[in-house]
Write a protein that holds these residues in place. Structure first.
Motif, PDB file in Angstrom:
ATOM      1  N   ASN A  74     -11.441   4.108 -14.612  1.00 20.37           N
ATOM      2  CA  ASN A  74     -11.952   5.255 -15.326  1.00 20.37           C
ATOM      3  C   ASN A  74     -12.496   6.200 -14.655  1.00 20.37           C
ATOM      4  O   ASN A  74     -12.792   7.452 -15.240  1.00 20.37           O
ATOM      5  N   ASP A  75     -12.881   6.165 -13.211  1.00 18.68           N
ATOM      6  CA  ASP A  75     -13.036   7.379 -12.403  1.00 18.68           C
ATOM      7  C   ASP A  75     -12.059   7.899 -11.882  1.00 18.68           C
ATOM      8  O   ASP A  75     -11.180   7.558 -11.051  1.00 18.68           O
ATOM      9  N   LYS A  76     -11.651   9.237 -12.292  1.00 16.28           N
ATOM     10  CA  LYS A  76     -10.559  10.066 -11.985  1.00 16.28           C
ATOM     11  C   LYS A  76     -10.437  10.319 -10.449  1.00 16.28           C
ATOM     12  O   LYS A  76      -9.373  10.674  -9.861  1.00 16.28           O
ATOM     13  N   LYS A  77     -11.671  10.187  -9.832  1.00 16.07           N
ATOM     14  CA  LYS A  77     -11.295  10.605  -8.268  1.00 16.07           C
ATOM     15  C   LYS A  77     -10.583   9.499  -7.686  1.00 16.07           C
ATOM     16  O   LYS A  77     -10.020  10.211  -6.634  1.00 16.07           O
ATOM     17  N   TYR A  78     -10.555   8.459  -8.023  1.00 19.62           N
ATOM     18  CA  TYR A  78      -9.479   7.396  -7.295  1.00 19.62           C
ATOM     19  C   TYR A  78      -7.944   8.124  -7.441  1.00 19.62           C
ATOM     20  O   TYR A  78      -7.004   7.967  -6.403  1.00 19.62           O
ATOM     21  N   LYS A  79      -7.374   8.371  -8.713  1.00 15.01           N
ATOM     22  CA  LYS A  79      -6.071   8.787  -9.184  1.00 15.01           C
ATOM     23  C   LYS A  79      -6.199  10.120  -8.559  1.00 15.01           C
ATOM     24  O   LYS A  79      -4.744  10.571  -7.994  1.00 15.01           O
ATOM     25  N   MET A 111       0.857  -1.420   0.024  1.00 13.84           N
ATOM     26  CA  MET A 111       0.044  -0.052  -0.125  1.00 13.84           C
ATOM     27  C   MET A 111       0.839   1.039   0.251  1.00 13.84           C
ATOM     28  O   MET A 111       0.477   2.291  -0.797  1.00 13.84           O
ATOM     29  N   GLU A 112       1.959   1.101   0.935  1.00  8.22           N
ATOM     30  CA  GLU A 112       2.791   2.429   0.796  1.00  8.22           C
ATOM     31  C   GLU A 112       3.529   2.768  -0.540  1.00  8.22           C
ATOM     32  O   GLU A 112       3.624   3.938  -1.002  1.00  8.22           O
ATOM     33  N   GLU A 113       3.899   1.438  -1.144  1.00  5.65           N
ATOM     34  CA  GLU A 113       4.252   1.811  -2.550  1.00  5.65           C
ATOM     35  C   GLU A 113       3.352   2.203  -3.559  1.00  5.65           C
ATOM     36  O   GLU A 113       3.667   3.151  -4.387  1.00  5.65           O
ATOM     37  N   ALA A 114       2.066   1.728  -3.395  1.00  5.97           N
ATOM     38  CA  ALA A 114       1.166   2.215  -4.391  1.00  5.97           C
ATOM     39  C   ALA A 114       0.839   3.552  -4.091  1.00  5.97           C
ATOM     40  O   ALA A 114       0.507   4.424  -5.236  1.00  5.97           O
ATOM     41  N   ILE A 115       0.811   4.135  -2.890  1.00  2.00           N
ATOM     42  CA  ILE A 115       0.608   5.399  -2.451  1.00  2.00           C
ATOM     43  C   ILE A 115       1.649   6.338  -3.213  1.00  2.00           C
ATOM     44  O   ILE A 115       1.384   7.615  -3.761  1.00  2.00           O
ATOM     45  N   TYR A 116       2.732   5.664  -2.710  1.00  2.00           N
ATOM     46  CA  TYR A 116       4.134   6.644  -3.418  1.00  2.00           C
ATOM     47  C   TYR A 116       4.096   6.692  -4.823  1.00  2.00           C
ATOM     48  O   TYR A 116       4.426   8.163  -5.457  1.00  2.00           O
ATOM     49  N   TYR A 117       3.660   5.759  -5.605  1.00  2.00           N
ATOM     50  CA  TYR A 117       3.655   5.778  -7.051  1.00  2.00           C
ATOM     51  C   TYR A 117       2.254   6.108  -7.652  1.00  2.00           C
ATOM     52  O   TYR A 117       2.461   6.092  -8.838  1.00  2.00           O
ATOM     53  N   ARG A 118       1.373   6.428  -6.774  1.00  2.00           N
ATOM     54  CA  ARG A 118       0.195   7.283  -7.163  1.00  2.00           C
ATOM     55  C   ARG A 118      -1.033   6.318  -8.118  1.00  2.00           C
ATOM     56  O   ARG A 118      -1.271   6.600  -9.201  1.00  2.00           O
ATOM     57  N   LYS A 119      -0.889   4.813  -7.627  1.00  2.00           N
ATOM     58  CA  LYS A 119      -1.656   3.872  -8.487  1.00  2.00           C
ATOM     59  C   LYS A 119      -2.824   3.419  -7.598  1.00  2.00           C
ATOM     60  O   LYS A 119      -2.798   2.968  -6.464  1.00  2.00           O
ATOM     61  N   PRO A 120      -4.064   3.688  -7.998  1.00  2.00           N
ATOM     62  CA  PRO A 120      -5.320   3.424  -7.302  1.00  2.00           C
ATOM     63  C   PRO A 120      -5.324   1.989  -7.097  1.00  2.00           C
ATOM     64  O   PRO A 120      -4.538   1.123  -7.763  1.00  2.00           O
ATOM     65  N   LEU A 121      -6.062   1.569  -6.119  1.00  2.00           N
ATOM     66  CA  LEU A 121      -5.978   0.067  -5.717  1.00  2.00           C
ATOM     67  C   LEU A 121      -7.528  -0.569  -5.749  1.00  2.00           C
ATOM     68  O   LEU A 121      -8.372   0.057  -5.372  1.00  2.00           O
ATOM     69  N   ILE A 122      -7.149  -2.090  -5.980  1.00  2.00           N
ATOM     70  CA  ILE A 122      -8.349  -2.825  -5.828  1.00  2.00           C
ATOM     71  C   ILE A 122      -7.970  -3.842  -4.563  1.00  2.00           C
ATOM     72  O   ILE A 122      -6.950  -4.388  -4.692  1.00  2.00           O
ATOM     73  N   GLY A 123      -8.580  -3.632  -3.263  1.00  2.00           N
ATOM     74  CA  GLY A 123      -8.244  -4.533  -2.186  1.00  2.00           C
ATOM     75  C   GLY A 123      -8.808  -5.883  -2.019  1.00  2.00           C
ATOM     76  O   GLY A 123      -9.999  -5.839  -2.173  1.00  2.00           O
ATOM     77  N   ILE A 156      -8.565   1.643   2.235  1.00  2.00           N
ATOM     78  CA  ILE A 156      -8.766   1.741   0.956  1.00  2.00           C
ATOM     79  C   ILE A 156      -9.945   2.520   0.495  1.00  2.00           C
ATOM     80  O   ILE A 156      -9.804   3.448  -0.102  1.00  2.00           O
ATOM     81  N   ALA A 157     -10.979   1.863   1.040  1.00  2.00           N
ATOM     82  CA  ALA A 157     -12.321   2.259   0.743  1.00  2.00           C
ATOM     83  C   ALA A 157     -12.609   3.583   1.378  1.00  2.00           C
ATOM     84  O   ALA A 157     -13.062   4.715   0.766  1.00  2.00           O
ATOM     85  N   GLU A 158     -12.166   3.615   2.730  1.00  2.00           N
ATOM     86  CA  GLU A 158     -12.424   5.008   3.561  1.00  2.00           C
ATOM     87  C   GLU A 158     -11.805   6.212   3.248  1.00  2.00           C
ATOM     88  O   GLU A 158     -12.518   7.112   3.141  1.00  2.00           O
ATOM     89  N   HIS A 159     -10.531   5.950   2.730  1.00  2.00           N
ATOM     90  CA  HIS A 159      -9.844   7.099   2.033  1.00  2.00           C
ATOM     91  C   HIS A 159     -10.085   7.429   0.680  1.00  2.00           C
ATOM     92  O   HIS A 159      -9.546   8.374   0.083  1.00  2.00           O
ATOM     93  N   GLY A 160     -10.926   6.523   0.001  1.00  2.00           N
ATOM     94  CA  GLY A 160     -11.130   6.737  -1.357  1.00  2.00           C
ATOM     95  C   GLY A 160     -10.190   6.726  -2.434  1.00  2.00           C
ATOM     96  O   GLY A 160     -10.282   7.319  -3.498  1.00  2.00           O
ATOM     97  N   ILE A 161      -9.172   5.786  -2.101  1.00  2.00           N
ATOM     98  CA  ILE A 161      -7.948   5.655  -2.934  1.00  2.00           C
ATOM     99  C   ILE A 161      -8.353   4.120  -3.726  1.00  2.00           C
ATOM    100  O   ILE A 161      -7.120   3.554  -4.720  1.00  2.00           O
ATOM    101  N   GLY A 162      -9.404   3.668  -3.621  1.00  2.00           N
ATOM    102  CA  GLY A 162      -9.564   2.278  -4.380  1.00  2.00           C
ATOM    103  C   GLY A 162     -11.048   1.806  -3.883  1.00  2.00           C
ATOM    104  O   GLY A 162     -11.710   2.525  -3.112  1.00  2.00           O
TER     105      GLY A 162
END
Length: 515
Positions: A418-423, A364-376, A390-396
């Motif tokens: 496709n939804d820009k809000k996650y990025k 998760m730390e690596e994904a956040i650093y490289y700004r890649k949205p997540l599917i947990g 992930i869901a609570e913070h709206g990053i995936g």
């Protein structure tokens, strides 16, 4: 010339004063643990300290002249590979016992037979100034007693109930349950009762079942003169933890708990040439899928595997899948498999649009650093909590593997891509995470050297450690107050009983006179 000599002498003397002998013990045979710890012992050796490390993943770098690695990987990864994934229906204390008795103790018993560890135990000429250990319940705590030195604990995840108690940082069972405790949404009376009882069971199990057994094993190797192992554990100077505000809620902490997130990030990692070409030509986008090192894709159920494969086959993207065997049954044409992948380099590639993860903290730390949205897609332990965040913070999007269908997985991937809000949200959190005065590694090294300079950190010790639980909960005060109230009411009642006949007599005479 004389000034130059004096300057060199002072510099050399300072180097001797700073450089000390450090024993580092990082024994858990899990890659996700080791890659957090590894930068610590490497950096300490580069700072001029003489580091002897017990590890299952040595770096084997001959240029690190101050580093001695005791490689105990020869029998330990078999233990982690054979350890079954904990059943999600297990009670919290059962999960903890599975980790301790299923991995920590067998790993210790296998490793302690190593001739270099036996030399540490038997050769009285060995001298160390500090012990740095992973804080995973183990008889290895006995090294702090053996060498009579302060010790620093390191956690590859957020703090647990046991580690918080070791530094007097009591955690509220409702707000901050142990990572092994299921934390459901809602806080009705039954859920609050469940969380409170779960914490009490954990405390009982750790104090009266786990720690006594660890102490018994430790005495076989460190001697019967050793203090109780639980007391050695509580004598830890500081605890370095990878807790951060994204994967764990902010909580009050004592000074002895120090956060060191993102320690393991390497940055600028290169992709193998063949994989670089594959990702470069995937202009429609790449979905990266990895369940980390503890959960192997090849070990998931055939039913879940078929759901995932059928979903991937209908996606317009290239799928890069960390698959640990030579053959993936039913592999679609758009899926590329590799037994191992340089995850940071993959996430850094611009064509990668999303990351399907089990919810490991480092991933998760690596994904956040490289700004890649997540599917947990969590399986056990703190993965459940991390994926919820992930869901609570709206990053995936968070998925449940027990109820996962082809449509749910496909829909989640398309939504996240496709939804820009996650990025946008993960980019915002990336900025927040990296706006820090010091890197996690620099913070960790500074505090370790702080303990060296002051020969421990007893002044950071919480007074709660010396306070009985009944006093902390004010039970004696409440008992006194209720005692005073009860005594007062009792005396008033007794006075009323004894004076009742007199009062009735006086009242009766007055009635006769009035009549």
């Amino acid at each position: 010339m004389k000034c130059l000599f004096v300057f060199c002498f002072v510099l050399f003397s300072a180097r001797i004063a700073v450089g000390v002998n450090i024993l580092a013990v990082f024994f858990t045979p899990l890659d996700s643990y080791q890659k957090v710890f590894r930068p610590l012992w490497v950096e300490l050796s580069l700072r001029g300290h003489n580091v002897t490390v017990i590890t299952t993943d040595p770096v084997k770098n001959e240029s690190l002249v101050n580093l001695t690695e005791i490689d105990v990987s020869y029998s330990c990864y078999r233990i982690s590979d054979e350890l079954a994934l904990p059943n999600d229906n297990l009670r919290p204390e059962e999960r903890v016992k599975l980790n301790v008795f299923g991995m920590s103790l067998p790993a210790f018993e296998a490793q302690v037979q190593h001739h270099q560890i036996q030399d540490l135990l038997r050769d009285s000429s060995n001298r160390f100034d500090l012990v740095v250990m992973e804080m995973t319940s183990s008889p290895y705590y006995g090294f702090a007693y053996l060498f009579d030195v302060p010790w620093v604990g390191v956690l590859p995840h957020s703090t647990t109930l046991a580690s918080d108690r070791d530094v007097g940082n009591l955690r509220h069972p409702l707000l901050f349950p142990d990572p092994t405790v299921k934390s459901y949404t809602g806080r009705n009376i039954w859920m609050r009762l469940y969380l409170a009882l779960a914490q009490l069971r954990l405390i009982y199990s750790y104090d009266y079942e786990i720690m006594p057994e660890l102490d018994r094993i430790a005495r076989k190797y460190f001697g019967d003169d050793m203090p109780y192992l639980g007391d050695i554990e509580k004598n830890v100077s500081i605890i370095l933890t990878t807790h951060n505000f994204i994967t764990s809620k902010p909580k009050p902490t004592v000074p002895a708990l120090i956060e060191i997130g993102n320690v393991h990030l390497k940055k600028n990692v290169k992709l193998p040439q063949d994989l670089q070409k594959e990702l470069d030509k995937a202009t429609n986008g790449v979905i990266y899928f990895s369940l980390g090192s503890n959960v192997k894709s090849a070990n998931i159920s055939s039913q879940l595997r078929n759901v995932i494969i059928s979903s991937f086959a209908e996606l317009p993207y290239t799928i890069l899948w960390k698959w640990e065997t030579d053959h993936l049954p039913g592999k679609p044409d758009n899926v590329i498999t590799r037994k191992w992948l340089p995850q940071e380099a993959v996430l850094a590639h611009p064509n990668v649009k999303a990351f399907i993860t089990q919810g490991g903290l480092q991933s998760m730390e690596e994904a956040i650093y490289y700004r890649k949205p997540l599917i947990g897609m969590p399986f056990f332990a703190d993965q459940m909590k991390n994926v919820r965040s992930i869901a609570e913070h709206g990053i995936g999007v968070a998925l449940n593997t027990d109820t996962l269908t082809k449509e749910k997985l496909k829909s989640a991937i398309l939504e996240v891509v496709n939804d820009k809000k996650y990025k946008e949200k993960i980019s915002e959190l990336s900025d927040l995470m990296w706006d820090q005065p010091m890197s996690g590694l620099d913070t960790a090294i500074w505090w370790i050297e702080y303990v060296i300079r002051h020969k421990g950190a007893k002044h950071l010790r919480s007074p709660l450690l010396d306070l009985p639980l009944y006093q902390y909960l004010l039970l004696d005060v409440l008992a006194f107050v209720f005692g005073v109230i009860a005594t007062t009411l009792g005396l008033l009642y007794a006075a009323y009983i004894y004076t009742k006949p007199v009062i009735q007599g006086v009242v009766g005479k007055n009635k006769v006179k009035s009549n």
